[in-house]
Design a protein around this motif. Structure first.
Motif, PDB file in Angstrom:
ATOM      1  N   UNK B  74      44.593  57.231  15.745  1.00 47.92           N
ATOM      2  CA  UNK B  74      44.397  55.886  16.289  1.00 47.92           C
ATOM      3  C   UNK B  74      45.749  55.253  16.629  1.00 47.92           C
ATOM      4  N   UNK B  75      46.701  55.416  15.707  1.00 42.91           N
ATOM      5  CA  UNK B  75      48.033  54.856  15.939  1.00 42.91           C
ATOM      6  C   UNK B  75      48.675  55.491  17.174  1.00 42.91           C
ATOM      7  N   UNK B  76      48.507  56.818  17.310  1.00 38.97           N
ATOM      8  CA  UNK B  76      49.062  57.504  18.484  1.00 38.97           C
ATOM      9  C   UNK B  76      48.422  56.981  19.766  1.00 38.97           C
ATOM     10  N   UNK B  77      47.096  56.779  19.718  1.00 38.14           N
ATOM     11  CA  UNK B  77      46.393  56.238  20.885  1.00 38.14           C
ATOM     12  C   UNK B  77      46.990  54.886  21.275  1.00 38.14           C
ATOM     13  N   UNK B  78      47.262  54.050  20.274  1.00 43.54           N
ATOM     14  CA  UNK B  78      47.798  52.712  20.538  1.00 43.54           C
ATOM     15  C   UNK B  78      49.190  52.809  21.171  1.00 43.54           C
ATOM     16  N   UNK B  79      50.026  53.670  20.571  1.00 50.79           N
ATOM     17  CA  UNK B  79      51.401  53.794  21.049  1.00 50.79           C
ATOM     18  C   UNK B  79      51.441  54.372  22.472  1.00 50.79           C
ATOM     19  N   UNK B  80      50.566  55.350  22.717  1.00 51.30           N
ATOM     20  CA  UNK B  80      50.548  55.967  24.051  1.00 51.30           C
ATOM     21  C   UNK B  80      49.827  55.058  25.049  1.00 51.30           C
ATOM     22  N   UNK B  81      48.743  54.428  24.591  1.00 54.75           N
ATOM     23  CA  UNK B  81      47.903  53.661  25.505  1.00 54.75           C
ATOM     24  C   UNK B  81      48.502  52.325  25.920  1.00 54.75           C
ATOM     25  N   UNK B  82      49.269  51.697  25.041  1.00 54.65           N
ATOM     26  CA  UNK B  82      49.758  50.351  25.335  1.00 54.65           C
ATOM     27  C   UNK B  82      50.625  50.293  26.598  1.00 54.65           C
ATOM     28  N   UNK B  83      51.640  51.172  26.702  1.00 55.21           N
ATOM     29  CA  UNK B  83      52.463  51.098  27.927  1.00 55.21           C
ATOM     30  C   UNK B  83      51.638  51.344  29.186  1.00 55.21           C
ATOM     31  N   UNK B  84      50.672  52.264  29.087  1.00 54.44           N
ATOM     32  CA  UNK B  84      49.835  52.563  30.252  1.00 54.44           C
ATOM     33  C   UNK B  84      49.031  51.323  30.643  1.00 54.44           C
ATOM     34  N   UNK B  85      48.413  50.696  29.630  1.00 53.98           N
ATOM     35  CA  UNK B  85      47.596  49.512  29.895  1.00 53.98           C
ATOM     36  C   UNK B  85      48.456  48.377  30.455  1.00 53.98           C
ATOM     37  N   UNK B  86      49.657  48.236  29.910  1.00 58.05           N
ATOM     38  CA  UNK B  86      50.557  47.167  30.360  1.00 58.05           C
ATOM     39  C   UNK B  86      50.931  47.384  31.823  1.00 58.05           C
ATOM     40  N   UNK B  87      51.255  48.626  32.132  1.00 56.07           N
ATOM     41  CA  UNK B  87      51.639  48.972  33.501  1.00 56.07           C
ATOM     42  C   UNK B  87      50.477  48.716  34.457  1.00 56.07           C
ATOM     43  N   UNK B  88      49.290  49.188  34.048  1.00 56.53           N
ATOM     44  CA  UNK B  88      48.110  48.997  34.892  1.00 56.53           C
ATOM     45  C   UNK B  88      47.818  47.517  35.122  1.00 56.53           C
ATOM     46  N   UNK B  89      48.039  46.715  34.069  1.00 48.18           N
ATOM     47  CA  UNK B  89      47.705  45.293  34.175  1.00 48.18           C
ATOM     48  C   UNK B  89      48.635  44.576  35.151  1.00 48.18           C
ATOM     49  N   UNK B  90      49.808  45.145  35.378  1.00 47.33           N
ATOM     50  CA  UNK B  90      50.758  44.473  36.272  1.00 47.33           C
ATOM     51  C   UNK B  90      50.611  44.943  37.715  1.00 47.33           C
ATOM     52  N   UNK B  91      49.873  46.045  37.891  1.00 46.27           N
ATOM     53  CA  UNK B  91      49.626  46.509  39.253  1.00 46.27           C
ATOM     54  C   UNK B  91      48.486  45.693  39.836  1.00 46.27           C
ATOM     55  N   UNK B  92      48.336  45.775  41.129  1.00 45.73           N
ATOM     56  CA  UNK B  92      47.189  45.082  41.715  1.00 45.73           C
ATOM     57  C   UNK B  92      46.456  46.015  42.640  1.00 45.73           C
ATOM     58  N   UNK B  93      45.357  45.529  43.138  1.00 43.16           N
ATOM     59  CA  UNK B  93      44.649  46.170  44.232  1.00 43.16           C
ATOM     60  C   UNK B  93      44.259  47.601  44.003  1.00 43.16           C
ATOM     61  N   UNK B  94      44.511  48.420  45.007  1.00 40.34           N
ATOM     62  CA  UNK B  94      44.009  49.787  45.035  1.00 40.34           C
ATOM     63  C   UNK B  94      44.595  50.632  43.908  1.00 40.34           C
ATOM     64  N   UNK B  95      45.913  50.494  43.694  1.00 40.14           N
ATOM     65  CA  UNK B  95      46.571  51.304  42.676  1.00 40.14           C
ATOM     66  C   UNK B  95      45.898  51.081  41.327  1.00 40.14           C
ATOM     67  N   UNK B  96      45.597  49.813  41.034  1.00 43.23           N
ATOM     68  CA  UNK B  96      44.964  49.495  39.765  1.00 43.23           C
ATOM     69  C   UNK B  96      43.567  50.106  39.668  1.00 43.23           C
TER      70      UNK B  96
END
Lengths: 363, 280
Positions: B74-96
């Motif tokens: 679970x901790x690994x999921x959080x550490x790996x997933x957070x940067x991905x989610x953060x990056x995705x949240x800052x993208x817009x439109x099609x890329x997101x």
């Protein structure tokens, strides 16, 4: 953010500032000096670049070319969090996870101010904005006006050299807006910090500011004291944007010291002051403020038919058709009936001559 | 009160009653019973003996190790997933949108098949082992297949989307002007992350950890395939009681205990979350 201003430059100096987004220019060359302690407003229609100008000063954005200085210090390469400038955002941007007290204390915590001083500064500031006793409330429990006052306190508590306000009252109703305008003016006088205020509301800017700059499509049209801008607009755009104006196409038929004789075709001919540099024979625009157009009055008079009448409180707004021209008037007292043919007029001295309106070049 | 609208829930209630509550009741019932080790006959009773056996080190140690592996995953999921989610949240439109689809695509393939695919990747002589050999790690050492590490990799791989999605939703909801305000008030981007992004993402972090941690704790398939029967999670210990040893009462007691423990965790988390939601 120490207020020790050793350099005696203006609070803010913009030189040749341009900001390009792709092919579009948001700012096309701004030169501006804002004096220390001044209440300065940037006004203009949406898209004129006023908010962009604020963002360049705050460091949330950077100019494509040109320089920004705060008290003589070049801000090139200085990130937003290190600039001696704070912003009050239009959307308030209060931190929803912090209470009122911690919102105001946010920047002080960042500066590692000891707790005791934080307490003192925060409570002084909340008193200044008339919002005491709500320390533990969350922003969303407060009204829009209260939220905006917290945003103001949060920015001012850091003793910024310059406070930027981006349409801070835009989302509030008229009565609250008037009330907060008074508060802003009082606070500014009390703390003596330079305020740079962005609004599209000319009345708001005029009632509070020492000086105002009117922007249009990325360029400054005019800078000056509110009275100057209103009485002696340098362009037809400024005249129209501040207070609205009748624009009557005229030709200059005589130039004398400080005034022009103009010919307005079937509306007649008269002599009035205007901007300098207009040439004999040139097409120009006579600016006539609606409030100077009165029933039966004035030394320039025209015959017209009332086409529209609206009651706006202290005065009536009238539209009068004179041939193809529509002249707007603001009158109090007896009002003519719709479709009634009436004599209208204004004093030649109340009109103001500017160069014929030109469309701004596409940005 | 029976209204015409409430008739609509009847099929659900009947279904849940027959296939959920009755088996669950049986499970609870079994857990207090006893078994004859020779005849496998279950005698009903009201003994707590099965529950006492849980804390016997013989069972308790692997159970806690299984819990540890689930927490680690679970901790690994959080550490790996957070940067991905953060990056995705800052993208817009099609890329997101494309990235969101990419995160969810694995759900469209069978879970068991995907886990077997990992076997090929992780086993000795597989691409992961080769790659490790190239950079000089684990040359000649026994592979990662059939280790707790392989189980953790399997869980992270399978459950990562369940972490990313709630994180993404929480991060996407953060008004960008809050970060501008934070910078404006003197916080560096790291400090803004600490003082604004992280606290506002807390509900997403909690939701992601619950969504990953709870099923991971009961996970059965992944350790069975990738752990090779050596690394057992709680789910496998329980399954063994039923399928291998035929000890229904003890298996039931383990299942009920696990359920109660996870429910306790959920209740605590929910009440904590309500406090943070107050905030968000």
């Amino acid at each position: 953010m120490e207020n020790d201003v050793t350099d005696h430059g203006p609070a803010v100096r913009l030189s040749g500032v341009k900001r390009q987004f792709g092919d579009a220019y948001a700012l096309r060359g701004i030169d501006l000096e804002i004096a220390d302690g001044e209440f300065f407003s940037l006004i203009g229609p949406s898209g004129c670049g006023k908010t962009t100008t604020l963002r360049l000063i705050s460091g949330l954005d950077n100019p494509t070319t040109g320089s920004v200085e705060v008290h003589g210090q070049p801000m090139m390469g200085v990130p937003a969090h290190k600039r001696p400038v704070t912003t009050v955002f239009q959307s308030y941007a209060l931190f929803p996870h912090l209470d009122v007290y911690e919102n105001v204390a946010f920047g002080l915590r960042e500066r590692k101010v000891p707790n005791e001083q934080v307490r003192e500064k925060v409570s002084t500031m909340l008193e200044l904005v008339n919002l005491t006793g709500r320390n533990t409330a969350r922003p969303r429990e407060l009204s829009g006006g209260q939220q905006q006052r917290i945003a103001l306190a949060r920015s001012l508590v850091l003793d910024p050299e310059v406070l930027l306000l981006d349409e801070p009252l835009g989302a509030l109703d008229l009565r609250l807006r008037k009330q907060l305008q008074g508060l802003l003016k009082t606070v500014q006088r009390e703390v003596g910090v330079t305020f740079i205020y962005v609004t599209h509301d000319q009345e708001e800017a005029f009632s509070m500011s020492d000086r105002v700059a009117v922007l249009r499509e990325g360029l400054i049209e005019q800078v000056g004291r509110p009275r100057e801008i209103y009485a002696e607009p340098q362009t037809a755009f400024v005249a129209d944007f501040v207070g609205g104006a009748n624009q009557i196409p005229v030709t200059i038929v005589n130039v004398t010291a400080g005034s022009y004789r103009v010919d307005a075709g079937r509306l007649g001919s008269w002599t009035s002051p205007g901007i300098s540099g207009l040439q004999l024979g040139q097409k120009a625009t006579a600016i006539i403020r609606p409030e100077t157009v009165q029933v039966g009055g004035g030394d320039v008079s025209v015959e017209g038919r009332v086409t529209d009448l609206s009651f706006v409180g202290p005065v009536m707004n009238l539209a009068v058709a004179c041939g193809e021209l529509e002249i707007r008037s603001m009158i109090s007292g007896r009002t003519p009936q719709p479709e009634e043919a009436t004599k209208f007029g204004w004093d030649a001295a109340d009109s103001w001559i500017v160069a014929a309106a030109v469309e701004a070049e596409p940005a | 009160m029976i209204t015409r609208r409430s008739i609509l829930v009847v099929p659900t209630v009947v279904w849940a009653g027959i296939f959920f509550f009755i088996p669950l009741g049986l499970l609870v019932f079994y857990s207090f019973g006893q078994i004859d080790i020779f005849t496998f006959d279950v005698t009903w009773g009201w003994t707590f003996e099965n529950y006492q056996r849980i804390i016997d080190p013989l069972y308790f140690k692997p159970i806690m190790r299984g819990v540890g592996i689930s927490l680690l995953a679970t901790a690994l999921c959080l550490v790996i997933g957070f940067p991905v989610a953060l990056w995705m949240s800052r993208l817009g439109g099609l890329a997101q949108s494309l990235l969101l689809v990419a995160v969810m695509v694995p759900f469209w393939a069978s879970f068991v098949v995907r886990t077997y695919a990992l076997v090929n990747l992780l086993s000795d002589g597989g691409p992961v082992a080769d790659a490790l050999k190239v950079i000089g790690i684990g040359g000649g050492a026994p592979g990662i297949m059939y280790t707790p590490f392989a189980v953790a990799i399997g869980i992270v791989y399978s459950y990562l989307p369940l972490m990313i999605l709630p994180l993404f939703v929480a991060l996407e909801r953060i008004n960008p002007s809050l970060l501008q305000a934070s910078a404006d008030l003197g916080a560096s981007s790291f400090r803004s992350f600490r003082r604004v992004t992280l606290p506002l993402a807390a509900p997403g972090i909690v939701a992601g950890c619950v969504l990953v941690g709870i099923p991971a704790t009961g996970e059965y398939v992944i350790p069975a395939i990738l752990g090779g029967g050596k690394t057992l999670l709680v789910g496998n210990v329980i399954a063994d009681q039923f399928l291998e040893l035929g000890d229904y009462p003890f298996g039931s007691a383990l299942a009920v205990a696990l359920m109660l423990a996870l429910m306790a965790v959920l209740v605590v988390v929910r009440s904590r979350l309500r406090n943070t939601e107050d905030v968000a």
